[in-house]
Design an enzyme around this catalytic site. Structure first.
Site, PDB file in Angstrom:
ATOM      1  N   TYR A  91       0.865  -1.186   0.000  1.00  0.00           N
ATOM      2  CA  TYR A  91       0.000   0.000   0.000  1.00  0.00           C
ATOM      3  C   TYR A  91       0.899   1.234   0.000  1.00  0.00           C
ATOM      4  CZ  TYR A  91      -4.353   2.480   0.967  1.00  0.00           C
ATOM      5  OH  TYR A  91      -5.462   3.282   0.865  1.00  0.00           O
ATOM      6  N   GLY A 205     -18.508  -1.888   1.473  1.00  0.00           N
ATOM      7  CA  GLY A 205     -18.869  -0.734   2.297  1.00  0.00           C
ATOM      8  C   GLY A 205     -19.051   0.512   1.441  1.00  0.00           C
ATOM      9  N   ARG A 228     -22.452 -15.712  -6.162  1.00  0.00           N
ATOM     10  CA  ARG A 228     -22.074 -16.587  -5.040  1.00  0.00           C
ATOM     11  C   ARG A 228     -22.986 -17.796  -4.993  1.00  0.00           C
ATOM     12  NH1 ARG A 228     -22.588 -13.214   0.286  1.00  0.00           N
ATOM     13  NH2 ARG A 228     -21.202 -11.737  -0.739  1.00  0.00           N
ATOM     14  N   MET A 304      -9.947  -5.329  -5.990  1.00  0.00           N
ATOM     15  CA  MET A 304     -10.166  -6.524  -5.180  1.00  0.00           C
ATOM     16  C   MET A 304      -9.835  -7.828  -5.927  1.00  0.00           C
ATOM     17  SD  MET A 304     -10.913  -5.452  -2.189  1.00  0.00           S
ATOM     18  CE  MET A 304     -11.342  -6.913  -1.302  1.00  0.00           C
TER      19      MET A 304
HETATM   20  N1  NAP Z   1      -9.422   4.454  -3.005  1.00  0.00           N
HETATM   21  C1  NAP Z   1      -9.958   4.737  -1.837  1.00  0.00           C
HETATM   22  O1  NAP Z   1      -9.871   5.868  -1.337  1.00  0.00           O
HETATM   23  C2  NAP Z   1     -10.693   3.676  -1.108  1.00  0.00           C
HETATM   24  C3  NAP Z   1     -11.479   3.982   0.014  1.00  0.00           C
HETATM   25  C4  NAP Z   1     -12.202   2.952   0.626  1.00  0.00           C
HETATM   26  C5  NAP Z   1     -12.085   1.652   0.124  1.00  0.00           C
HETATM   27  N2  NAP Z   1     -11.264   1.422  -0.924  1.00  0.00           N
HETATM   28  C6  NAP Z   1     -11.124   0.082  -1.514  1.00  0.00           C
HETATM   29  O2  NAP Z   1     -12.403  -0.325  -1.908  1.00  0.00           O
HETATM   30  C7  NAP Z   1     -12.481  -1.729  -1.851  1.00  0.00           C
HETATM   31  C8  NAP Z   1     -13.684  -2.088  -0.999  1.00  0.00           C
HETATM   32  O3  NAP Z   1     -13.460  -1.651   0.332  1.00  0.00           O
HETATM   33  P1  NAP Z   1     -14.563  -1.845   1.457  1.00  0.00           P
HETATM   34  O4  NAP Z   1     -14.038  -1.451   2.752  1.00  0.00           O
HETATM   35  O5  NAP Z   1     -15.795  -1.207   0.952  1.00  0.00           O
HETATM   36  O6  NAP Z   1     -14.637  -3.434   1.389  1.00  0.00           O
HETATM   37  P2  NAP Z   1     -15.611  -4.508   1.979  1.00  0.00           P
HETATM   38  O7  NAP Z   1     -16.808  -3.869   2.570  1.00  0.00           O
HETATM   39  O8  NAP Z   1     -14.761  -5.422   2.792  1.00  0.00           O
HETATM   40  O9  NAP Z   1     -16.060  -5.277   0.637  1.00  0.00           O
HETATM   41  C9  NAP Z   1     -15.167  -5.990  -0.153  1.00  0.00           C
HETATM   42  C10 NAP Z   1     -15.770  -6.115  -1.545  1.00  0.00           C
HETATM   43  O10 NAP Z   1     -14.803  -6.689  -2.409  1.00  0.00           O
HETATM   44  C11 NAP Z   1     -15.396  -7.814  -3.062  1.00  0.00           C
HETATM   45  N3  NAP Z   1     -14.350  -8.808  -3.305  1.00  0.00           N
HETATM   46  C12 NAP Z   1     -13.580  -9.409  -2.384  1.00  0.00           C
HETATM   47  N4  NAP Z   1     -12.713 -10.240  -2.995  1.00  0.00           N
HETATM   48  C13 NAP Z   1     -12.970 -10.163  -4.324  1.00  0.00           C
HETATM   49  C14 NAP Z   1     -12.425 -10.778  -5.490  1.00  0.00           C
HETATM   50  N5  NAP Z   1     -11.416 -11.653  -5.400  1.00  0.00           N
HETATM   51  N6  NAP Z   1     -12.938 -10.455  -6.687  1.00  0.00           N
HETATM   52  C15 NAP Z   1     -13.951  -9.574  -6.783  1.00  0.00           C
HETATM   53  N7  NAP Z   1     -14.503  -8.942  -5.736  1.00  0.00           N
HETATM   54  C16 NAP Z   1     -14.027  -9.235  -4.515  1.00  0.00           C
HETATM   55  C17 NAP Z   1     -16.443  -8.317  -2.097  1.00  0.00           C
HETATM   56  O11 NAP Z   1     -17.380  -9.062  -2.808  1.00  0.00           O
HETATM   57  P3  NAP Z   1     -17.883 -10.497  -2.255  1.00  0.00           P
HETATM   58  O12 NAP Z   1     -18.861 -10.186  -1.155  1.00  0.00           O
HETATM   59  O13 NAP Z   1     -18.483 -11.108  -3.449  1.00  0.00           O
HETATM   60  O14 NAP Z   1     -16.674 -11.214  -1.742  1.00  0.00           O
HETATM   61  C18 NAP Z   1     -17.000  -6.990  -1.587  1.00  0.00           C
HETATM   62  O15 NAP Z   1     -17.896  -6.440  -2.522  1.00  0.00           O
HETATM   63  C19 NAP Z   1     -11.148  -2.201  -1.286  1.00  0.00           C
HETATM   64  O16 NAP Z   1     -10.309  -2.515  -2.374  1.00  0.00           O
HETATM   65  C20 NAP Z   1     -10.632  -0.986  -0.564  1.00  0.00           C
HETATM   66  O17 NAP Z   1      -9.230  -0.980  -0.439  1.00  0.00           O
HETATM   67  C21 NAP Z   1     -10.585   2.392  -1.550  1.00  0.00           C
END
Ligand code: NAP
Length: 397
Positions: A91, A205, A228, A304
């Site tokens: 990261y 989220g 799923r 992801m």
């Molecule tokens: N750029 C930014 O500023 C920022 C800010 C916040 C979050 N993020 C990023 O946004 C993403 C989501 O964060 P979150 O906190 O919202 O996560 P979260 O609530 O933990 O959700 C994870 C998501 O990723 C999906 N996922 C997990 N493994 C996967 C795979 N191998 N292939 C496809 N989809 C997959 C899950 O789908 P399933 O339920 O189908 O597993 C779920 O929709 C992360 O990558 C995080 O680092 C970025």
């Protein structure tokens, strides 16, 4: 200012005869020495790697605060995907390793987001009182800990009226995901009411926040979920109840005849899709882009699937589709005032019942909680198809 060895010995002895104090907020029991030293635990690492291999519990004492210092007791700290990437060393924001917590080798504390209660303050602190709730001003604080001591300028007060009736889990998860959804919906395209955005990872989220904020602002959302084995219909219904206008699996979205469905949804293109949000990556992004109106934007904020985004070049040349990225850490550092306004607004929406927090899998962190339990909660964040976001909720620490 490190206390002398004699003081540490006295403190250790005093801690064996700890007294418990009651909090007006959570009815927890606090371990505190007769000299006012807090007994703290942190989930730390001394080298980068897989969480299960590198995370360990470390205990230390915190002296009573002086000058502009605050002593904080954490209430709730989520486990976000980016926290794991940071521990793995993949990261951009690096963990801060140091020996200030009394270790011989440098350690860093995991976690970036959370909410804490002020339990003591130095004489120079103004504008914050004991019992106030605060969130972290910047990333990199190290929030997986029972207590911390920090300068008052490192935290943001969550005013009493802003947090009224809310649980720590709701306040402790407001500054990353809802903020990211908010900015991506507002800062790249001026969507008009009735226009659409499409997003993958719609049950994340961020995705859930985007559905709800979009609905409040009059935007329609086309939501893509990873197929799923079980619980698909329930998940679709869950997102629909948040305000999603259409929810489909990636398989349904990739089907040849999906173009007809898009035509139908967008009223023959009269209500165009002008924004795409991507946290998955891979070929799906190219498919999403094909359904966008000319001049639309696709904003990538996560990866992801760990697969690269592949695009037909015609989309760039003939449809002028723009591909952007968004990183909330950078945005927050550059816009601290706007960040506070967004946080206030999301907390208000939550209080009013117009914004639902994500499903959570709380992990209670008490004084005697075992290291393995905490570490496996962090490691589990890497698994897909989860029922809720992992979050440490601090008990009788
Ligand atoms: N750029 C930014 O500023 C920022 C800010 C916040 C979050 N993020 C990023 O946004 C993403 C989501 O964060 P979150 O906190 O919202 O996560 P979260 O609530 O933990 O959700 C994870 C998501 O990723 C999906 N996922 C997990 N493994 C996967 C795979 N191998 N292939 C496809 N989809 C997959 C899950 O789908 P399933 O339920 O189908 O597993 C779920 O929709 C992360 O990558 C995080 O680092 C970025």
């Amino acid at each position: 200012m490190a206390p002398s060895r004699a003081v540490y010995t006295t403190v250790r002895a005093a801690l064996r005869h700890s007294v418990s104090l009651s909090s007006p907020y959570l009815h927890h029991r606090r371990l505190i020495s007769a000299y006012g030293y807090e007994q703290a635990k942190v989930l730390a690492l001394s080298s980068l790697g897989e969480p299960k291999d590198v995370l360990h519990l470390h205990s230390h004492s915190i002296a009573p605060p002086h000058s502009d210092l605050l002593t904080l007791r954490f209430l709730a700290s989520p486990i976000n995907p980016a926290d794991i990437n940071q521990i793995q060393g993949v990261y951009p924001t690096r963990l801060a390793f140091g020996t200030s917590l009394g270790t011989t080798e440098p350690i860093a504390v995991g976690g970036n987001e959370g909410v804490a209660e002020v339990i003591a303050k130095g004489g120079g602190v103004q504008g914050l009182e004991k019992g106030d709730w605060v969130i972290m001003k910047n990333q990199g604080f190290g929030t997986w800990r029972t207590h911390a001591q920090t300068k008052a300028e490192e935290v943001v007060l969550v005013k009493g009226e802003d947090r009224e009736g809310l649980r720590p889990e709701q306040v402790g998860t407001v500054s990353v995901n809802p903020m990211t959804a908010w900015r991506m919906l507002r800062d790249f395209v001026s969507l008009k009411e009735g226009e659409w955005f499409v997003q993958n990872g719609a049950n994340s989220g961020v995705g859930r926040a985007a559905i709800q904020l979009g609905k409040l602002w009059g935007y329609k959302s086309l939501n893509i979920l990873r197929k799923r084995e079980s619980g698909m219909e329930e998940l679709k219904a869950d997102l629909t109840s948040l305000g999603a206008d259409a929810v489909v699996t990636d398989e349904e979205f990739e089907a040849k005849d999906f173009r007809d469905r898009v035509k139908e949804l967008t009223n023959g293109g009269r209500e165009p899709i002008r924004l795409g949000l991507n946290c998955v990556g891979g070929p799906l992004v190219g498919s999403m882009a094909k359904h966008l109106a000319a001049g639309a934007h696709v904003v990538t904020y996560g990866a992801m699937s760990k697969k690269p985004v592949k695009l037909p070049t015609g989309l760039l040349i003939f449809k002028d589709i723009h591909f952007d990225g968004f990183w909330v850490s950078k945005w927050s550092d550059a816009n601290p005032g706007e960040k506070e306004t967004c946080i206030k607004e999301v907390l208000k929406l939550t209080r009013e019942g117009n914004f639902k927090d994500v499903p959570m899998s709380p992990v209670t962190w008490n004084h005697d909680t075992k290291q393995d339990e905490l570490v496996s909660a962090v490691q589990g964040t890497l698994e897909g198809f989860r029922s809720g976001k992992g979050i440490f909720v601090f008990g009788n620490t």
